[in-house]
Design a protein around this motif. Structure first.
Motif, PDB file in Angstrom:
ATOM      1  N   ASP A 132      84.937   2.635-110.886  1.00 33.80           N
ATOM      2  CA  ASP A 132      84.202   1.663-111.127  1.00 33.80           C
ATOM      3  C   ASP A 132      83.085   0.975-109.742  1.00 33.80           C
ATOM      4  OD1 ASP A 132      84.948   1.138-113.764  1.00 33.80           O
ATOM      5  OD2 ASP A 132      86.488  -0.540-113.161  1.00 33.80           O
ATOM      6  N   ASP A 133      83.839   1.164-108.601  1.00 34.23           N
ATOM      7  CA  ASP A 133      83.063   0.715-107.445  1.00 34.23           C
ATOM      8  C   ASP A 133      82.331   1.924-107.004  1.00 34.23           C
ATOM      9  OD1 ASP A 133      84.641  -1.185-106.804  1.00 34.23           O
ATOM     10  OD2 ASP A 133      85.962  -0.205-105.552  1.00 34.23           O
ATOM     11  N   ARG A 176     100.900   3.701-113.503  1.00 33.73           N
ATOM     12  CA  ARG A 176      99.978   2.392-113.945  1.00 33.73           C
ATOM     13  C   ARG A 176      99.154   2.027-112.558  1.00 33.73           C
ATOM     14  NH1 ARG A 176     104.671  -0.292-116.077  1.00 33.73           N
ATOM     15  NH2 ARG A 176     104.776   0.458-118.478  1.00 33.73           N
ATOM     16  N   LEU A 177      99.734   2.063-111.414  1.00 33.98           N
ATOM     17  CA  LEU A 177      99.318   1.649-110.233  1.00 33.98           C
ATOM     18  C   LEU A 177      98.007   2.872-110.054  1.00 33.98           C
ATOM     19  CD1 LEU A 177     102.008   0.613-107.998  1.00 33.98           C
ATOM     20  CD2 LEU A 177     100.248  -0.784-108.968  1.00 33.98           C
ATOM     21  N   ILE A 178      98.354   4.363-109.923  1.00 30.45           N
ATOM     22  CA  ILE A 178      97.344   5.279-109.672  1.00 30.45           C
ATOM     23  C   ILE A 178      96.196   4.882-110.706  1.00 30.45           C
ATOM     24  CG2 ILE A 178      97.001   7.623-110.040  1.00 30.45           C
ATOM     25  CD1 ILE A 178     100.078   8.050-108.886  1.00 30.45           C
ATOM     26  N   ARG A 190      90.334  10.782-116.043  1.00 31.43           N
ATOM     27  CA  ARG A 190      89.901  11.266-114.666  1.00 31.43           C
ATOM     28  C   ARG A 190      90.010  12.709-114.287  1.00 31.43           C
ATOM     29  NH1 ARG A 190      89.501   8.414-109.534  1.00 31.43           N
ATOM     30  NH2 ARG A 190      89.865  10.044-107.825  1.00 31.43           N
ATOM     31  N   GLU A 196      95.013   2.323-112.537  1.00 30.80           N
ATOM     32  CA  GLU A 196      94.303   1.142-111.905  1.00 30.80           C
ATOM     33  C   GLU A 196      93.553   1.648-110.627  1.00 30.80           C
ATOM     34  OE1 GLU A 196      96.828  -2.128-111.631  1.00 30.80           O
ATOM     35  OE2 GLU A 196      97.701  -1.970-113.629  1.00 30.80           O
ATOM     36  N   PHE A 197      94.063   2.251-109.719  1.00 36.75           N
ATOM     37  CA  PHE A 197      93.429   2.569-108.516  1.00 36.75           C
ATOM     38  C   PHE A 197      92.310   3.313-109.086  1.00 36.75           C
ATOM     39  CE2 PHE A 197      92.671   5.561-104.949  1.00 36.75           C
ATOM     40  CZ  PHE A 197      92.185   4.204-103.970  1.00 36.75           C
ATOM     41  N   ALA A 198      92.560   4.412-109.908  1.00 38.43           N
ATOM     42  CA  ALA A 198      91.484   5.460-110.270  1.00 38.43           C
ATOM     43  C   ALA A 198      90.281   4.604-110.768  1.00 38.43           C
ATOM     44  CB  ALA A 198      92.169   6.568-110.995  1.00 38.43           C
ATOM     45  N   SER A 199      90.659   3.607-111.671  1.00 37.37           N
ATOM     46  CA  SER A 199      89.563   3.271-112.677  1.00 37.37           C
ATOM     47  C   SER A 199      89.040   2.108-111.572  1.00 37.37           C
ATOM     48  CB  SER A 199      90.114   2.171-113.875  1.00 37.37           C
ATOM     49  OG  SER A 199      91.282   1.098-113.403  1.00 37.37           O
ATOM     50  N   ASN A 200      89.592   1.679-110.689  1.00 41.29           N
ATOM     51  CA  ASN A 200      88.957   0.662-109.685  1.00 41.29           C
ATOM     52  C   ASN A 200      87.874   1.348-108.869  1.00 41.29           C
ATOM     53  OD1 ASN A 200      89.982  -1.671-110.652  1.00 41.29           O
ATOM     54  ND2 ASN A 200      91.602  -1.623-109.348  1.00 41.29           N
ATOM     55  N   THR A 201      88.372   2.685-108.377  1.00 37.11           N
ATOM     56  CA  THR A 201      87.620   3.600-107.560  1.00 37.11           C
ATOM     57  C   THR A 201      86.276   3.862-108.156  1.00 37.11           C
ATOM     58  OG1 THR A 201      89.761   4.265-106.519  1.00 37.11           O
ATOM     59  CG2 THR A 201      87.546   5.497-106.229  1.00 37.11           C
TER      60      THR A 201
END
Length: 97
Positions: free
Chosen positions: A92-93, A81-83, A32, A85-90
């Protein structure tokens, strides 16, 4: 003596497992950072500015090393890990739109 050696082996195995668990989130954060270098620099600059305004040098904060070496290290790992995952979800969206 054998109990101590066994405890050392168990601790080494746990440390290796913890390092392995952090590989994926760390890679995601680095990726990222490469995709969005200005955001990364902006966050680092903002954190540095805030610490400077509070007159706090990170290495001068009493107990920071001890705090990060124990249970807080696990909390930092979970936050990483949470950051990630959030970054990858964002990310992907953003691709789907």
């Amino acid at each position: 003596m054998s109990r101590q050696l066994r405890a050392v082996r168990v601790a080494r195995a746990q440390a290796a497992a913890a390092r392995g668990a952090l590989v994926e989130p760390a890679v995601a954060l680095l990726a990222r950072g490469k995709r969005h270098p200005l955001s990364t620099v902006g966050v680092a600059a903002g954190a540095g500015f805030v610490l400077g305004q509070l007159n706090m040098h990170p290495l001068r904060v009493p107990g920071l090393g001890a705090l990060l070496s124990g249970t807080a290290a696990e909390l930092v790992a979970q936050a990483t890990r949470l950051i990630a995952e959030f970054a990858s979800n964002t990310a992907d969206d953003g691709v789907d739109e």
